[in-house]
Scaffold this active site. Sequence first.
Site, PDB file in Angstrom:
ATOM      1  N   MET A  67      13.343  23.795   1.544  1.00  0.00           N
ATOM      2  CA  MET A  67      12.501  23.034   0.620  1.00  0.00           C
ATOM      3  C   MET A  67      13.347  22.188  -0.348  1.00  0.00           C
ATOM      4  O   MET A  67      13.043  21.024  -0.609  1.00  0.00           O
ATOM      5  CB  MET A  67      11.603  23.991  -0.176  1.00  0.00           C
ATOM      6  CG  MET A  67      10.601  23.269  -1.042  1.00  0.00           C
ATOM      7  SD  MET A  67       9.612  24.389  -2.044  1.00  0.00           S
ATOM      8  CE  MET A  67       8.526  25.093  -0.838  1.00  0.00           C
ATOM      9  N   TYR A 124      17.734  29.159   7.312  1.00  0.00           N
ATOM     10  CA  TYR A 124      16.555  29.836   7.845  1.00  0.00           C
ATOM     11  C   TYR A 124      16.539  29.810   9.371  1.00  0.00           C
ATOM     12  O   TYR A 124      16.825  28.778   9.981  1.00  0.00           O
ATOM     13  CB  TYR A 124      15.281  29.145   7.352  1.00  0.00           C
ATOM     14  CG  TYR A 124      14.950  29.401   5.898  1.00  0.00           C
ATOM     15  CD1 TYR A 124      14.665  30.686   5.445  1.00  0.00           C
ATOM     16  CD2 TYR A 124      14.897  28.346   4.996  1.00  0.00           C
ATOM     17  CE1 TYR A 124      14.345  30.921   4.115  1.00  0.00           C
ATOM     18  CE2 TYR A 124      14.573  28.567   3.666  1.00  0.00           C
ATOM     19  CZ  TYR A 124      14.295  29.861   3.224  1.00  0.00           C
ATOM     20  OH  TYR A 124      13.979  30.075   1.925  1.00  0.00           O
ATOM     21  N   ARG A 154      -9.613   0.859  16.199  1.00  0.00           N
ATOM     22  CA  ARG A 154      -9.600   1.667  14.987  1.00  0.00           C
ATOM     23  C   ARG A 154     -10.744   1.144  14.111  1.00  0.00           C
ATOM     24  O   ARG A 154     -11.804   1.728  14.105  1.00  0.00           O
ATOM     25  CB  ARG A 154      -8.226   1.507  14.310  1.00  0.00           C
ATOM     26  CG  ARG A 154      -7.789   2.669  13.485  1.00  0.00           C
ATOM     27  CD  ARG A 154      -6.348   2.561  13.038  1.00  0.00           C
ATOM     28  NE  ARG A 154      -5.999   1.285  12.397  1.00  0.00           N
ATOM     29  CZ  ARG A 154      -4.833   1.042  11.804  1.00  0.00           C
ATOM     30  NH1 ARG A 154      -3.903   1.968  11.781  1.00  0.00           N
ATOM     31  NH2 ARG A 154      -4.594  -0.125  11.239  1.00  0.00           N
ATOM     32  N   LYS A 195       0.846  -1.200   0.000  1.00  0.00           N
ATOM     33  CA  LYS A 195       0.000   0.000   0.000  1.00  0.00           C
ATOM     34  C   LYS A 195       0.883   1.253   0.000  1.00  0.00           C
ATOM     35  O   LYS A 195       2.102   1.170   0.235  1.00  0.00           O
ATOM     36  CB  LYS A 195      -0.929  -0.009   1.219  1.00  0.00           C
ATOM     37  CG  LYS A 195      -0.229   0.042   2.551  1.00  0.00           C
ATOM     38  CD  LYS A 195      -1.210  -0.169   3.692  1.00  0.00           C
ATOM     39  CE  LYS A 195      -0.499  -0.287   5.004  1.00  0.00           C
ATOM     40  NZ  LYS A 195      -0.979   0.598   6.037  1.00  0.00           N
TER      41      LYS A 195
END
Length: 359
Positions: free
Chosen positions: A303, A255, A131, A35
């Site tokens: 990024m 940053y 769940r 998956k």
Amino acid sequence: MRPARALIDLQALRHNYQLARELSGARARALAVVKADAYGHGAVRCAQALQDEADGFAVACIEEALQLRAAGISGPILLLEGFFEASELALIEQHDLWTVVHAGWQLEAIEQAALKRPLNVWLKLDSGMHRVGFHPADYQAAYRRLLGSGKVAKIVLMSHFSRADELDCSRSDEQLAVFQQAREGLAAEVSLRNSPALLGWPSIPSDWSRPGIMLYGATPFEQAQEVASRLQPVMTLESKVISVRDLPAGEPVGYGARFVSERPSRVGVVAMGYADGYPRHAPTGTPVLIDGQPSRIIGRISMDMLTVDLSDLPGTGVGSRVEFWGRGVLASDVAVAAGTIPYQLFCNVRRVPLIYSEA
Ligand SMILES: Cc1ncc(COP(=O)(O)O)c(C=O)c1O
């Protein structure tokens, strides 16, 4: 060409599947869980690589199953969450898929469906994960309804562990006891074991195992575990140093000035960032390998770029190869440093090309 890429070793994938088979036991079978695009490794290529030996595959939803069928995967495919709408039953029948049934409305949908062929259904018990799955008190009735519907050829009894990755935790034994009581008297095969249960809980019965993360060569455990040390990492996430900065002590990097050099430093800028799936929250100190030598991330992840410490690696510079995870730096160690799990690291990989090798 941007040097960021993920190398996928299909031979390692087959090795890990064989280990899962071995741990499953002589008579048990193992569905390879592919998956979420095979946990970021590419579902079609991984399923093709395993198709000669795998007993079948497991995916999260019909869209993922149809992608495999369209690529020519003809063996069993189980929908781990079953169907989301009754209308999917026609496709399940048409494409010969196996489906989990975890809720009453799914039972009703099967009872009411006009099917030409009976289905293979995996009836899910909520043994304590809370769940999805039937409550233990409703499990036998759900089984009888399925049988009585005349719409099923085979029922496998399944449940899922919530804490099998914690080796000193008794929750898996408690869940097993709930499962055994709920299925008492039902003559059907069972499926309980995912990767942590296969690797760490040898006494748990399971005619069908459902290994996921171990196929990709990462341990589900935070601590060292003997059997897990036999896994071979499948993905190597790598890139190259594209720029070098020589900084005096006291200079900030990146940053937010999250890193300030404590001494004269050589900083390598690498073409890899959170848009490639590298975790933005990986702190200074997260391990990397630079031209085969251990080093660390410094400063904030951008990024498209991140920065590494080259200060004590004199032979390195522009063009040096940086491994973020793979055989030299285990994804599970990066995950611990970044406060996440290898599952998420792999699933998040994007933008970088996946490059497959058989050897
Ligand atoms: C029902 C079910 N079975 C098996 C797996 C595979 O688990 P793992 O990757 O821990 O082996 C998952 C993954 O989330 C799952 O949801």
